[in-house]
Write an enzyme that holds these catalytic residues in place. Structure first.
Site: not given
Ligand SMILES: *Cc1c(COP(=O)(O)O)cnc(C)c1O
Length: 389
Positions: A190
């Site tokens: 991210k």
């Molecule tokens: C990465 C992601 C999640 C989950 O996040 P984690 O930290 O991996 O649990 C939820 N929604 C979207 C759209 C994501 O890209």
């Protein structure tokens, strides 16, 4: 060229030093760094409260619980997302459903949402929670979604896991100007990372208190929330809800806090790379990511759509040829309702045609702030070669 991933974190010496400082401190978890991280994210987003948790999925789960989502309730989200955006309905014994996507932003379509709400009102099946997902980092049309939420009485939880650092109508995503809560993820793919980590923002004090409880077992030491009047002593606490252990550690929060100081430069660098892709790929038989004038994307992802009727190859062939060149392309997303677990819950293959069409044509190209010009040129040349021959 050595392997080019589709996403990659950027951890520098300052980040490492911040981690070492925590490791040498008195607290590895539940220390002062978590509160500092929350305060700084809230300041950055322009929101009253922030609650940091173990990951984005945990954040979605307790956000739904705080919204009162439970058995018999409906949660609507986009099919073009990571499965966690919908799984949180099942965690709360609620039922997920989907709203098809807009063909240009690939976000949940507000027109489709409105049509579905009109129908649901007639059949008494309105959703309790709607989760718009800011796909690839571009905000959904939150002002219109909020207007619908007031009319139809649902809670809006933004899945902003792709979008920290982005703007909507000149406010930071996560400001909750047009929503009840917004959720971030700090997974290494991210925009900024804490290793694992997530966070919920809100302007509601009541929601904030609930989230804090749900994060740690539903336990409180705050007398204002206790039942009865028998405080046994200074050690006393009460469990007043069923919560989870969804705490983030000070170690993770320290990395997140250090990364947050560079977030704007990360997003700017993403925009530079995006502009270069847009310019260099403009003549290829593909559709480039379209941007709404109200938004400034955080560009977590750079997705293209292949104009398959102009290309004598399948998406799979193009994808495999890029992978063969050591380019870590990816696909975002397989529509959630087509997953076996969702099919078992009654979703048929053909129910959200825009999301399915988009899925059949899309490829995610590598994009991350550490990407060099040489790496990007290599990706561009490879794609030109593959599509033009
Ligand atoms: C990465 C992601 C999640 C989950 O996040 P984690 O930290 O991996 O649990 C939820 N929604 C979207 C759209 C994501 O890209």
């Amino acid at each position: 060229m050595s392997h080019i991933p589709y996403a990659r974190q950027w951890v520098n010496q300052e980040d490492v030093d911040a981690l070492i400082a925590v490791l040498n401190s008195d607290w590895l978890t539940q220390g002062p760094v978590i509160a500092e991280f929350e305060k700084k994210v809230a300041q950055y987003c322009g929101v009253r409260y922030a609650v940091a948790v173990a990951n984005g999925t945990a954040a979605l789960h307790i956000a739904c619980q705080a919204a009162g989502l439970g058995s018999g309730d409906l949660l609507w989200t986009s099919p073009n997302t990571f499965t966690a955006s919908a799984n949180c309905a099942f965690y709360c014994n609620a039922t997920p459903d989907f709203v098809d996507i807009d063909p240009s932003t690939y976000n949940l379509s507000v027109e489709e949402l409105e049509t579905k709400l009109v129908d649901a009102e007639k059949t008494g099946s309105l959703p309790k929670v709607v989760i718009p997902v800011h796909f690839a980092g571009q905000s959904c049309d939150m002002e219109r979604i909020q207007a619908l939420s007031r009319r139809y009485g649902f809670t809006v939880i933004e899945d902003a896991c792709h979008a920290i650092g982005g703007n909507y109508k000149n406010r930071k995503v996560g400001s909750c100007q047009f929503s009840d809560m917004a959720v971030f993820s700090f997974h290494p793919a991210k925009v900024i990372t804490s290793g694992e980590g997530g966070l919920i923002t809100t302007n509601s004090e009541e929601t904030y208190e609930k989230l804090c409880l749900l994060r740690t077992h539903g336990i409180t030491k705050d007398e204002r929330f206790m039942e009865g009047n028998s405080i046994d002593g200074p050690w006393y606490y009460q469990q007043i809800e069923l919560g989870m252990n969804y705490r983030i550690s000070d170690i993770h929060a320290a990395l997140g806090l250090s990364q947050l100081t560079r977030i704007d430069s990360f997003v700017l660098r993403r925009h530079e790379l995006v502009e270069c892709y847009n310019k260099e790929l403009a003549d290829l038989p593909i559709t480039l990511p379209w941007q709404h004038a109200d938004t400034w994307s955080a560009f977590h992802l750079y997705v293209i759509r292949l104009n398959l009727d102009e290309i004598n190859q399948t998406r799979k062939e193009v994808f495999e040829r890029l992978r063969a060149e050591n380019i870590g392309v990816n696909v975002h997303y397989i529509p959630v309702h087509t997953q076996p677990y969702y099919r078992r819950h009654g979703f048929s293959q053909k129910s959200f045609p825009e999301a399915e069409k988009y899925y059949s044509e899309t490829i995610t190209l590598p994009l991350y702030p550490l990407m060099t010009k040489g790496q990007q040129d290599y990706v561009i040349e490879a794609l030109k070669e593959i599509l033009h021959g």
